[in-house]
Write a protein that holds these residues in place. Sequence first.
Motif, mmCIF file in Angstrom:
data_model
loop_
_atom_site.group_PDB
_atom_site.id
_atom_site.type_symbol
_atom_site.label_atom_id
_atom_site.label_comp_id
_atom_site.label_asym_id
_atom_site.label_seq_id
_atom_site.Cartn_x
_atom_site.Cartn_y
_atom_site.Cartn_z
ATOM 1 N N ASP A 260 10.301 48.178 83.524
ATOM 2 C CA ASP A 260 9.718 46.954 83.417
ATOM 3 C C ASP A 260 8.486 46.741 82.409
ATOM 4 O O ASP A 260 8.360 45.621 81.779
ATOM 5 C CB ASP A 260 8.891 46.670 84.821
ATOM 6 C CG ASP A 260 10.146 46.712 86.046
ATOM 7 O OD1 ASP A 260 11.165 46.255 85.672
ATOM 8 O OD2 ASP A 260 9.700 47.027 87.027
ATOM 9 N N ALA A 261 8.145 47.875 82.111
ATOM 10 C CA ALA A 261 6.990 47.997 81.079
ATOM 11 C C ALA A 261 7.458 47.770 79.511
ATOM 12 O O ALA A 261 8.480 48.166 79.238
ATOM 13 C CB ALA A 261 6.461 49.417 81.037
ATOM 14 N N PRO A 262 6.864 46.696 78.975
ATOM 15 C CA PRO A 262 7.399 46.281 77.775
ATOM 16 C C PRO A 262 6.992 47.336 76.526
ATOM 17 O O PRO A 262 6.052 47.897 76.779
ATOM 18 C CB PRO A 262 6.914 44.900 77.466
ATOM 19 C CG PRO A 262 5.570 45.233 78.202
ATOM 20 C CD PRO A 262 5.773 45.840 79.376
ATOM 21 N N ALA A 263 7.789 47.360 75.544
ATOM 22 C CA ALA A 263 7.495 48.073 74.258
ATOM 23 C C ALA A 263 6.585 47.148 73.497
ATOM 24 O O ALA A 263 7.221 46.044 73.124
ATOM 25 C CB ALA A 263 8.749 48.719 73.695
ATOM 26 N N LEU A 264 5.521 47.494 72.980
ATOM 27 C CA LEU A 264 4.763 46.812 72.149
ATOM 28 C C LEU A 264 4.631 47.217 70.747
ATOM 29 O O LEU A 264 4.545 48.327 70.264
ATOM 30 C CB LEU A 264 3.344 46.781 72.782
ATOM 31 C CG LEU A 264 3.008 46.470 74.105
ATOM 32 C CD1 LEU A 264 1.618 46.476 74.428
ATOM 33 C CD2 LEU A 264 3.584 45.152 74.458
ATOM 34 N N LEU A 265 4.727 46.251 69.861
ATOM 35 C CA LEU A 265 4.584 46.441 68.368
ATOM 36 C C LEU A 265 3.244 45.843 68.036
ATOM 37 O O LEU A 265 3.202 44.396 68.273
ATOM 38 C CB LEU A 265 5.600 45.959 67.546
ATOM 39 C CG LEU A 265 5.648 46.315 65.992
ATOM 40 C CD1 LEU A 265 5.728 47.734 65.754
ATOM 41 C CD2 LEU A 265 6.850 45.661 65.423
ATOM 42 N N ALA A 266 2.412 46.356 67.504
ATOM 43 C CA ALA A 266 0.858 45.808 67.480
ATOM 44 C C ALA A 266 0.057 46.373 66.283
ATOM 45 O O ALA A 266 0.397 47.409 65.643
ATOM 46 C CB ALA A 266 -0.030 46.187 68.740
ATOM 47 N N LEU A 267 -0.725 45.435 65.777
ATOM 48 C CA LEU A 267 -1.804 45.912 64.772
ATOM 49 C C LEU A 267 -2.866 46.524 65.299
ATOM 50 O O LEU A 267 -3.517 45.779 66.442
ATOM 51 C CB LEU A 267 -2.135 44.792 63.717
ATOM 52 C CG LEU A 267 -1.141 44.317 62.856
ATOM 53 C CD1 LEU A 267 -1.372 43.051 62.170
ATOM 54 C CD2 LEU A 267 -1.027 45.424 61.833
ATOM 55 N N VAL A 268 -3.395 47.570 65.121
ATOM 56 C CA VAL A 268 -4.716 47.893 65.616
ATOM 57 C C VAL A 268 -5.637 48.332 64.456
ATOM 58 O O VAL A 268 -5.391 48.740 63.346
ATOM 59 C CB VAL A 268 -4.330 49.456 66.449
ATOM 60 C CG1 VAL A 268 -3.508 48.929 67.608
ATOM 61 C CG2 VAL A 268 -3.596 50.374 65.604
ATOM 62 N N TRP A 269 -6.813 48.434 65.026
ATOM 63 C CA TRP A 269 -7.905 48.544 63.969
ATOM 64 C C TRP A 269 -9.446 48.899 64.735
ATOM 65 O O TRP A 269 -9.337 48.579 65.947
ATOM 66 C CB TRP A 269 -8.243 47.350 62.800
ATOM 67 C CG TRP A 269 -8.936 46.211 63.505
ATOM 68 C CD1 TRP A 269 -10.148 45.749 63.872
ATOM 69 C CD2 TRP A 269 -7.986 45.137 64.372
ATOM 70 N NE1 TRP A 269 -10.062 44.475 64.524
ATOM 71 C CE2 TRP A 269 -8.772 44.239 64.762
ATOM 72 C CE3 TRP A 269 -6.621 45.009 64.459
ATOM 73 C CZ2 TRP A 269 -8.461 43.071 65.490
ATOM 74 C CZ3 TRP A 269 -6.092 43.923 65.111
ATOM 75 C CH2 TRP A 269 -7.038 42.850 65.927
ATOM 76 N N ARG A 270 -10.192 49.430 63.939
ATOM 77 C CA ARG A 270 -11.624 50.073 64.689
ATOM 78 C C ARG A 270 -12.601 49.084 64.175
ATOM 79 O O ARG A 270 -13.363 48.686 64.812
ATOM 80 C CB ARG A 270 -11.811 51.556 64.704
ATOM 81 C CG ARG A 270 -12.901 52.139 65.204
ATOM 82 C CD ARG A 270 -13.167 53.365 64.859
ATOM 83 N NE ARG A 270 -13.670 53.374 63.499
ATOM 84 C CZ ARG A 270 -14.420 54.519 63.158
ATOM 85 N NH1 ARG A 270 -14.564 55.631 63.601
ATOM 86 N NH2 ARG A 270 -14.927 54.374 61.639
ATOM 87 N N ASP A 271 -12.332 48.841 62.885
ATOM 88 C CA ASP A 271 -13.814 48.025 62.459
ATOM 89 C C ASP A 271 -13.240 47.024 61.433
ATOM 90 O O ASP A 271 -12.889 47.263 60.318
ATOM 91 C CB ASP A 271 -14.540 49.268 61.671
ATOM 92 C CG ASP A 271 -15.851 48.640 60.841
ATOM 93 O OD1 ASP A 271 -16.199 47.522 61.055
ATOM 94 O OD2 ASP A 271 -16.501 49.191 59.855
ATOM 95 N N ALA A 272 -13.536 45.790 61.715
ATOM 96 C CA ALA A 272 -13.283 44.702 61.132
ATOM 97 C C ALA A 272 -14.101 44.066 60.362
ATOM 98 O O ALA A 272 -14.183 42.959 59.764
ATOM 99 C CB ALA A 272 -12.577 43.613 61.800
ATOM 100 N N ASN A 273 -15.566 44.661 60.196
ATOM 101 C CA ASN A 273 -16.618 44.313 59.585
ATOM 102 C C ASN A 273 -16.571 44.481 58.019
ATOM 103 O O ASN A 273 -17.204 43.514 57.317
ATOM 104 C CB ASN A 273 -18.039 45.135 59.833
ATOM 105 C CG ASN A 273 -18.182 44.722 61.386
ATOM 106 O OD1 ASN A 273 -18.188 43.779 61.733
ATOM 107 N ND2 ASN A 273 -18.964 45.787 62.305
ATOM 108 N N ARG A 274 -15.725 45.364 57.601
ATOM 109 C CA ARG A 274 -15.535 45.415 56.155
ATOM 110 C C ARG A 274 -14.552 44.067 55.725
ATOM 111 O O ARG A 274 -13.720 44.099 56.309
ATOM 112 C CB ARG A 274 -14.800 46.676 55.977
ATOM 113 C CG ARG A 274 -15.574 48.003 55.738
ATOM 114 C CD ARG A 274 -14.472 49.144 55.413
ATOM 115 N NE ARG A 274 -14.107 48.917 53.943
ATOM 116 C CZ ARG A 274 -12.992 49.538 53.421
ATOM 117 N NH1 ARG A 274 -12.394 50.182 54.297
ATOM 118 N NH2 ARG A 274 -12.794 49.333 52.514
#
Length: 294
Positions: A260-274
């Motif tokens: 049931d759990a979907p596989a996710l394709l995602a963009l990840v980031w920690r700091d978008a202040n730059r």
Amino acid sequence: MDLRQLEYFVAVAEERNFTRAAERVHISQSGVSAQIRALERELGATLIDRSTRTATLTVAGKAALEHARAALAATGALAQAVGEVTGLMRGQVTVGMVVGCTVTPLFDALASFHRAHPGVELSLSENNSDTLLDAVRAGTIDLALVGTATSPAGLDMLTLVSERLVATVPAGHRLATLDPITLRDVCSEPLVCMPPGTGLRTVFDNCCTAKGLAPTPEIQAGAADAIADLARRGLGVAILSESMAADYPDLVSRTIDDADAPALLALVWRDANRPAVRQLLNHCRRAFTPSAGS
């Protein structure tokens, strides 16, 4: 005191060696040493203990290091902010991508970002999802395209694809006509899977654990093409996502009913202040959701 002195001091502190620090900042070792001595004279304290082959920080040096880093970071942020306003953005953005995953919209985003901001150096690094997530958390990668089972702790995430797991087999395989297909059915067969550390494998393992199953895949491969080809040759049932399996029309792909759990394709980031990272994220959003830019 000037910024070059702070840069050289931080380089020696991090490299713990004057020669390596000189190579890092692209000047002579004597130049680095002279600038740091000048900084020490201005501050009235010794920052680097030179009594051994390894350059170590004194108590004063340890106290100064955090402030030196902060001053350099503030200067970089100032330059980036002015660059964003003037359209002359500079710097570097490091992007991570899961191995063997050719995602055209990401490449489109990188190309459009490069055209808009040619002064920003782009670097692309491939690895498995767990390693990329650790690198984003550590700050060595700014933005990464990963496969994941859940929203990763400590990071922001933009989900691009959410889809079910499928079992992919040749047309003559017994699972090709079995209805429905369960995890127990799949796990009773030899399996061809992504390796541990990949998002797809994590989803599959989590689903199996929830059902009390502990399969041991016969073969592991890091690319969907390799997994499909191995299944095609009868070496095992390929575990893929729906979009991956769609690339192999000669094989039969069946949704695993109780995964049931979907596989996710995602963009990840920690700091978008730059500014550069923020702008690249905007290009990615437009590339993956074209209607957002219309």
